[in-house]
Design a protein around this motif. Structure first.
Motif, short mmCIF file in Angstrom:
data_model
loop_
_atom_site.label_atom_id
_atom_site.label_comp_id
_atom_site.label_asym_id
_atom_site.label_seq_id
_atom_site.Cartn_x
_atom_site.Cartn_y
_atom_site.Cartn_z
N VAL A 74 -33.24 3.75 36.47
CA VAL A 74 -33.82 4.46 36.30
C VAL A 74 -34.11 5.43 37.58
O VAL A 74 -34.54 6.56 37.49
N ALA A 75 -34.58 4.68 39.12
CA ALA A 75 -35.03 6.18 39.94
C ALA A 75 -34.10 7.35 39.72
O ALA A 75 -34.27 8.43 40.27
N PHE A 76 -32.46 7.10 39.57
CA PHE A 76 -31.68 8.36 39.54
C PHE A 76 -32.16 9.42 37.87
O PHE A 76 -32.28 10.36 38.20
N ALA A 77 -32.55 9.06 36.91
CA ALA A 77 -33.00 9.49 36.50
C ALA A 77 -34.40 10.11 36.30
O ALA A 77 -34.15 11.34 36.39
N MET A 78 -35.26 9.63 36.90
CA MET A 78 -36.63 9.84 37.76
C MET A 78 -36.40 11.16 38.42
O MET A 78 -37.10 11.83 38.94
N ASN A 79 -35.67 10.65 39.35
CA ASN A 79 -34.80 12.26 40.44
C ASN A 79 -33.90 13.18 39.87
O ASN A 79 -33.79 13.96 40.95
N GLY A 80 -34.02 13.30 38.89
CA GLY A 80 -32.94 14.55 38.35
C GLY A 80 -32.06 14.04 39.17
O GLY A 80 -30.34 14.90 39.02
N ARG A 81 -30.99 12.72 38.53
CA ARG A 81 -29.59 12.60 38.77
C ARG A 81 -28.77 11.84 37.81
O ARG A 81 -28.57 10.99 38.09
N PRO A 82 -28.26 13.12 36.86
CA PRO A 82 -27.88 12.53 35.53
C PRO A 82 -26.58 11.70 35.59
O PRO A 82 -25.82 10.97 35.35
N GLY A 83 -25.74 11.99 37.09
CA GLY A 83 -24.38 12.16 37.39
C GLY A 83 -24.53 10.64 37.76
O GLY A 83 -24.05 9.32 37.81
N TRP A 84 -25.26 10.44 39.03
CA TRP A 84 -25.34 8.67 39.30
C TRP A 84 -26.07 7.30 38.48
O TRP A 84 -25.67 6.46 38.15
N ALA A 85 -27.50 8.12 37.30
CA ALA A 85 -28.20 7.25 36.21
C ALA A 85 -26.99 6.69 35.57
O ALA A 85 -26.48 5.92 35.28
N ALA A 86 -25.49 7.72 34.66
CA ALA A 86 -24.98 7.44 34.33
C ALA A 86 -23.66 6.55 34.69
O ALA A 86 -23.52 5.46 34.02
N ALA A 87 -23.63 6.94 36.29
CA ALA A 87 -22.81 5.31 37.14
C ALA A 87 -23.05 3.92 37.18
O ALA A 87 -22.83 3.16 36.74
N CYS A 88 -24.61 4.05 36.97
CA CYS A 88 -26.00 2.85 37.08
C CYS A 88 -25.81 2.55 35.96
O CYS A 88 -25.31 0.85 35.04
N ALA A 89 -25.48 3.25 34.10
CA ALA A 89 -25.83 3.39 33.34
C ALA A 89 -24.61 2.42 33.44
O ALA A 89 -24.10 1.06 32.18
N VAL A 90 -23.34 2.57 33.70
CA VAL A 90 -21.54 2.11 33.21
C VAL A 90 -21.87 0.36 34.18
O VAL A 90 -21.45 -0.87 33.32
N VAL A 91 -22.28 0.48 35.42
CA VAL A 91 -22.51 -0.91 36.15
C VAL A 91 -23.32 -1.91 35.03
O VAL A 91 -23.06 -2.99 34.86
N LEU A 92 -24.31 -1.17 34.68
CA LEU A 92 -25.30 -2.15 34.39
C LEU A 92 -24.89 -2.64 33.03
O LEU A 92 -24.83 -3.77 32.79
N LEU A 93 -23.79 -2.08 32.43
CA LEU A 93 -23.41 -2.13 30.41
C LEU A 93 -21.79 -3.53 30.60
O LEU A 93 -21.87 -4.32 30.56
N LEU A 94 -21.57 -3.27 32.18
CA LEU A 94 -20.20 -4.18 33.18
C LEU A 94 -21.05 -5.45 33.07
O LEU A 94 -20.32 -6.39 32.43
N ALA A 95 -22.73 -5.59 33.61
CA ALA A 95 -23.09 -6.39 34.40
C ALA A 95 -23.42 -7.44 32.94
O ALA A 95 -23.31 -8.39 33.00
N VAL A 96 -24.16 -6.44 31.98
CA VAL A 96 -24.30 -7.31 31.01
C VAL A 96 -23.26 -7.84 29.84
O VAL A 96 -23.58 -8.66 29.42
N VAL A 97 -22.33 -7.28 30.10
CA VAL A 97 -21.11 -7.52 29.12
C VAL A 97 -20.20 -8.94 29.90
O VAL A 97 -20.34 -10.13 29.07
N ASP A 98 -20.68 -9.11 31.62
CA ASP A 98 -20.31 -10.29 31.81
C ASP A 98 -20.95 -11.07 31.89
O ASP A 98 -20.41 -12.45 31.57
N LEU A 99 -22.66 -11.15 31.65
CA LEU A 99 -23.81 -12.13 31.11
C LEU A 99 -23.19 -12.83 30.27
O LEU A 99 -23.35 -14.03 29.73
N CYS A 100 -22.61 -12.03 29.15
CA CYS A 100 -22.87 -12.15 27.81
C CYS A 100 -21.67 -13.52 27.53
O CYS A 100 -21.32 -14.42 27.28
#
Length: 121
Positions: free
Chosen positions: A41-67
Protein backbone atom coordinates in the motif's frame (compact mmCIF):
# COMPACT_ATOMS: atom_id res chain seq x y z
CA UNK A 1 37.65 -34.82 28.50
CA UNK A 2 36.15 -34.58 31.95
CA UNK A 3 33.24 -36.74 33.05
CA UNK A 4 31.07 -33.64 33.34
CA UNK A 5 31.74 -32.81 29.66
CA UNK A 6 30.36 -36.06 28.25
CA UNK A 7 27.71 -35.35 25.64
CA UNK A 8 25.05 -37.94 24.97
CA UNK A 9 24.95 -39.05 21.34
CA UNK A 10 21.74 -39.10 19.33
CA UNK A 11 20.34 -42.55 18.77
CA UNK A 12 18.34 -41.76 15.63
CA UNK A 13 14.96 -41.45 17.31
CA UNK A 14 13.30 -38.12 17.94
CA UNK A 15 13.24 -36.87 21.50
CA UNK A 16 10.03 -37.32 23.40
CA UNK A 17 9.77 -33.56 23.94
CA UNK A 18 9.98 -32.58 20.25
CA UNK A 19 7.44 -29.95 19.24
CA UNK A 20 6.17 -28.85 15.87
CA UNK A 21 7.32 -25.44 14.57
CA UNK A 22 3.98 -24.87 12.83
CA UNK A 23 2.62 -22.44 15.42
CA UNK A 24 5.75 -20.30 15.19
CA UNK A 25 5.57 -20.40 11.38
CA UNK A 26 1.92 -19.34 11.59
CA UNK A 27 2.77 -16.20 13.57
CA UNK A 28 5.77 -15.38 11.38
CA UNK A 29 3.63 -15.79 8.29
CA UNK A 30 0.98 -13.45 9.71
CA UNK A 31 3.72 -10.94 10.58
CA UNK A 32 5.05 -11.17 7.02
CA UNK A 33 1.57 -10.69 5.56
CA UNK A 34 1.03 -7.57 7.65
CA UNK A 35 4.35 -5.98 6.64
CA UNK A 36 4.06 -6.97 2.98
CA UNK A 37 0.54 -5.53 2.82
CA UNK A 38 1.74 -2.32 4.48
CA UNK A 39 4.66 -2.08 2.03
CA UNK A 40 2.42 -2.78 -0.95
CA UNK A 41 0.00 0.00 0.00
CA UNK A 42 2.76 2.48 0.95
CA UNK A 43 4.79 1.95 -2.23
CA UNK A 44 1.71 1.98 -4.46
CA UNK A 45 0.57 5.29 -2.95
CA UNK A 46 4.04 6.84 -3.41
CA UNK A 47 4.33 5.87 -7.07
CA UNK A 48 6.95 3.10 -6.70
CA UNK A 49 5.51 0.26 -8.83
CA UNK A 50 8.69 -1.87 -8.70
CA UNK A 51 8.79 -1.95 -4.92
CA UNK A 52 5.02 -2.42 -4.78
CA UNK A 53 5.37 -5.46 -7.06
CA UNK A 54 8.14 -6.86 -4.85
CA UNK A 55 5.90 -6.47 -1.80
CA UNK A 56 3.06 -8.13 -3.72
CA UNK A 57 5.28 -11.15 -4.44
CA UNK A 58 6.27 -11.39 -0.76
CA UNK A 59 2.60 -11.06 0.18
CA UNK A 60 1.66 -13.88 -2.20
CA UNK A 61 4.38 -16.15 -0.80
CA UNK A 62 3.31 -15.43 2.77
CA UNK A 63 -0.34 -16.19 1.98
CA UNK A 64 0.61 -19.48 0.29
CA UNK A 65 2.77 -20.38 3.30
CA UNK A 66 -0.12 -19.54 5.61
CA UNK A 67 -2.39 -21.87 3.63
CA UNK A 68 0.14 -24.70 3.85
CA UNK A 69 0.57 -24.15 7.58
CA UNK A 70 -3.15 -24.20 8.30
CA UNK A 71 -3.57 -27.34 6.16
CA UNK A 72 -0.84 -29.14 8.10
CA UNK A 73 -2.16 -27.96 11.46
CA UNK A 74 -5.62 -29.30 10.60
CA UNK A 75 -4.13 -32.70 9.77
CA UNK A 76 -3.42 -33.15 13.46
CA UNK A 77 -0.55 -34.97 15.11
CA UNK A 78 1.14 -37.81 13.28
CA UNK A 79 2.31 -41.09 14.72
CA UNK A 80 5.63 -40.89 16.50
CA UNK A 81 7.18 -44.07 17.91
CA UNK A 82 7.43 -44.28 21.68
CA UNK A 83 10.37 -45.14 23.89
CA UNK A 84 9.73 -48.87 23.48
CA UNK A 85 10.52 -48.71 19.72
CA UNK A 86 14.26 -49.09 19.12
CA UNK A 87 16.08 -46.60 16.88
CA UNK A 88 16.71 -47.41 13.26
CA UNK A 89 19.85 -49.23 12.24
CA UNK A 90 22.13 -46.68 10.55
CA UNK A 91 22.92 -47.07 6.87
CA UNK A 92 26.34 -48.71 6.56
CA UNK A 93 26.68 -47.82 2.88
CA UNK A 94 27.75 -51.30 1.81
CA UNK A 95 24.47 -52.44 0.28
CA UNK A 96 23.31 -54.79 3.01
CA UNK A 97 19.74 -54.43 4.24
CA UNK A 98 19.01 -52.53 7.41
CA UNK A 99 19.08 -54.60 10.56
CA UNK A 100 21.58 -57.11 9.21
CA UNK A 101 24.96 -56.89 10.86
CA UNK A 102 28.11 -58.55 9.47
CA UNK A 103 28.09 -61.29 12.11
CA UNK A 104 24.34 -61.87 12.12
CA UNK A 105 24.55 -65.39 10.65
CA UNK A 106 27.33 -66.66 12.91
CA UNK A 107 24.92 -67.28 15.78
CA UNK A 108 22.96 -69.96 13.90
CA UNK A 109 23.23 -73.63 14.63
CA UNK A 110 25.96 -74.83 12.31
CA UNK A 111 28.20 -71.88 13.00
CA UNK A 112 28.22 -70.16 9.63
CA UNK A 113 26.21 -68.48 6.93
CA UNK A 114 23.71 -70.62 5.06
CA UNK A 115 23.21 -68.27 2.10
CA UNK A 116 25.08 -69.04 -1.13
CA UNK A 117 27.94 -66.65 -1.95
CA UNK A 118 26.89 -63.65 -4.00
CA UNK A 119 30.04 -63.57 -6.13
CA UNK A 120 30.84 -60.02 -5.07
CA UNK A 121 34.29 -59.25 -3.68
Amino acid sequence: MLDSEVIAMRTGSEPATARSPLRMRLWLSLWGIAWALFGLVAFAMNGRPGWAAACAVVLLLAVVDLCVITYRMRQGPHYQPGRDVPPYEPDHGDGRPHGQSPGADSGRAGGGPTDPPSGRP
